[in-house]
Design an enzyme around this catalytic site. Structure first.
Site, short mmCIF file in Angstrom:
data_model
loop_
_atom_site.label_atom_id
_atom_site.label_comp_id
_atom_site.label_asym_id
_atom_site.label_seq_id
_atom_site.Cartn_x
_atom_site.Cartn_y
_atom_site.Cartn_z
N SER A 62 0.70 -0.92 0.22
CA SER A 62 0.08 0.08 0.05
C SER A 62 0.32 1.10 0.20
CB SER A 62 -1.05 0.23 1.66
OG SER A 62 -2.34 -0.93 1.06
N THR A 123 -6.12 -17.81 4.20
CA THR A 123 -4.90 -16.61 3.83
C THR A 123 -4.33 -17.28 1.92
OG1 THR A 123 -4.40 -15.54 5.76
CG2 THR A 123 -2.80 -15.57 4.28
N SER A 160 -9.89 1.04 2.82
CA SER A 160 -10.19 -0.41 1.77
C SER A 160 -9.45 -0.23 0.24
CB SER A 160 -12.05 0.05 0.71
OG SER A 160 -12.58 -0.64 -0.26
N ASN A 329 1.46 -12.01 7.05
CA ASN A 329 0.36 -13.04 7.68
C ASN A 329 1.06 -12.95 8.91
OD1 ASN A 329 -2.30 -13.73 8.26
ND2 ASN A 329 -1.98 -15.40 8.06
#
Ligand SMILES: C[C@@H](NC(=O)[C@@H](C)NC(=O)CCCC[C@H](NC(=O)C[NH3+])C(=O)[O-])C(=O)O
Length: 351
Positions: A62, A123, A160, A329
């Site tokens: 991101s 995942t 989002s 994760n």
């Protein structure tokens, strides 16, 4: 106030903590008035044992959102679109609510659901199902619109990925070119970011690279090498590849006003809280973290299969930190890696 020198031992401790918490390797690069500190730990490739390398490239997740925001705000600066105009003015009929504005996308206040929650609920199966898939922007928007809105437009912060998929659609519609051309011409080339690229849907990280390792949900299961993927599930929300030095250059240049008009940079850095700690904020495609020493740093975090990233600068752009751990994760590793920020920008903890 004088700027404290980075706590190099503290940065190293944070990298080692990320490894103790499951990352095969980690690295950080601090650039400040007294020069550059490059710190590495562990391996960039578990199979060959090749050591982590400060010049290696990796997926920034991101942090890509800040690159996309810079391009879109340059278009606003050029008068090509208006921040508080409805998205549907530029992409007629795309969204079911004319009240959703361009600004709502950049502040995660549109209410568009994040389709990745369902996509990656399991995942490893979720990742394996999409790692070689190529989605159109429209397919990703449709996945989001298939779920209920998460807030009335503008009312609440609801992170989002869908927001930055629509940002990519706006960039392509307004420039008439694929988004990679806009990144290249407006950011990568002007800043000479030679390790930074947007190669979607190619699955490879070219050149000297860090391999990424995804933790499965079940403890004790082996790590999954997740290095090769299209990242088509994210695209303009998460598919940029970069390096520690290029991220330092990018966040510093952004904060020094090299990429946007002063007014637009002011808009971008005008934030609202994202939680109740009063230390975490979001502006336009940009996070602000208020550190324990009072220093405010601006940038973004990234999470993509196999890679956790931090890329931040002070508001004057004189001090920058980038850090990556080649796992995901695995929240403890991400939190540990985040310790590089306090060490880099606040200096040694008082004894
Ligand atoms: C939060 C972060 N967001 C991003 O970087 C975007 C691109 N990534 C995500 O939304 C996470 C996708 C799942 C990752 C996967 N997790 C799972 O699959 C969980 N079941 C993983 O950890 O690799 C940011 O803004 O800092």
């Amino acid at each position: 106030t004088e700027t404290p020198a980075p706590d190099v031992a503290g940065i190293t401790a944070a990298l080692n903590a990320a490894m103790a918490d499951g990352a095969p390797g980690a690295m950080a690069r601090f650039s400040g008035p007294d020069g550059v500190e490059s710190l590495t730990a562990g391996v960039r490739d578990r199979a060959t044992g090749a050591p982590m390398d400060i010049h290696a490239r990796f997926r920034i997740g991101s942090v890509s959102k800040t690159f996309s925001t810079v391009v879109l705000l340059q278009l606003v600066d050029e008068g090509r679109l208006v921040l508080d105009a409805p998205v549907n003015r530029y992409l007629p009929g795309l969204l079911p609510d004319d009240r959703i504005t361009v600004r709502h996308l950049l502040t995660h206040r549109s209410g568009l659901a994040d389709y990745t929650n369902a996509m990656f609920a399991d995942t490893v199966p979720g990742f394996e199902a999409v790692r070689n898939r190529v989605f159109t922007y429209q397919e990703l928007v449709d996945l989001s619109l298939a779920e209920p809105r998460t807030t009335e437009p503008g009312v609440s912060y609801r992170y989002s990925n869908a927001n930055f998929v629509v940002v990519g659609m706006l960039i392509e519609k307004l420039t008439g070119k694929p988004v990679d051309r806009a990144y290249e011409q407006r950011v990568f080339k002007p800043l000479k970011l030679r390790d930074t690229s947007y190669v979607h849907p190619d699955t490879r990280i070219k050149g000297l690279r860090v391999r990424g390792y995804l933790h499965p949900d079940a403890a004790g299961e082996p790590l999954v090498d997740s290095t090769e993927q299209t990242v088509s599930w994210a695209q303009s929300a998460g598919a940029v590849i970069s390096s520690p030095a290029d991220l330092n250059t990018f966040t510093s240049a952004l904060m020094r006003g090299r990429l946007l008009s002063p007014a637009m940079l002011e808009e971008m850095t005008t934030v609202t809280p994202t939680d109740t700690t009063n230390t975490r904020f979001y502006g336009l495609g940009l996070r602000r973290y208020d550190l324990s020493c009072g220093t405010r740093v601006y940038g973004h975090t990234g999470t993509v299969q196999g890679f956790y990233t931090y890329a931040f600068s002070t508001r004057d752009g004189r001090r920058s930190l980038s850090a990556v751990a080649n796992t995901s994760n695995h929240g403890a590793a991400n939190t540990a890696l985040g310790g590089t920020l306090e060490a880099a920008f606040c200096g040694p903890k008082p004894a």
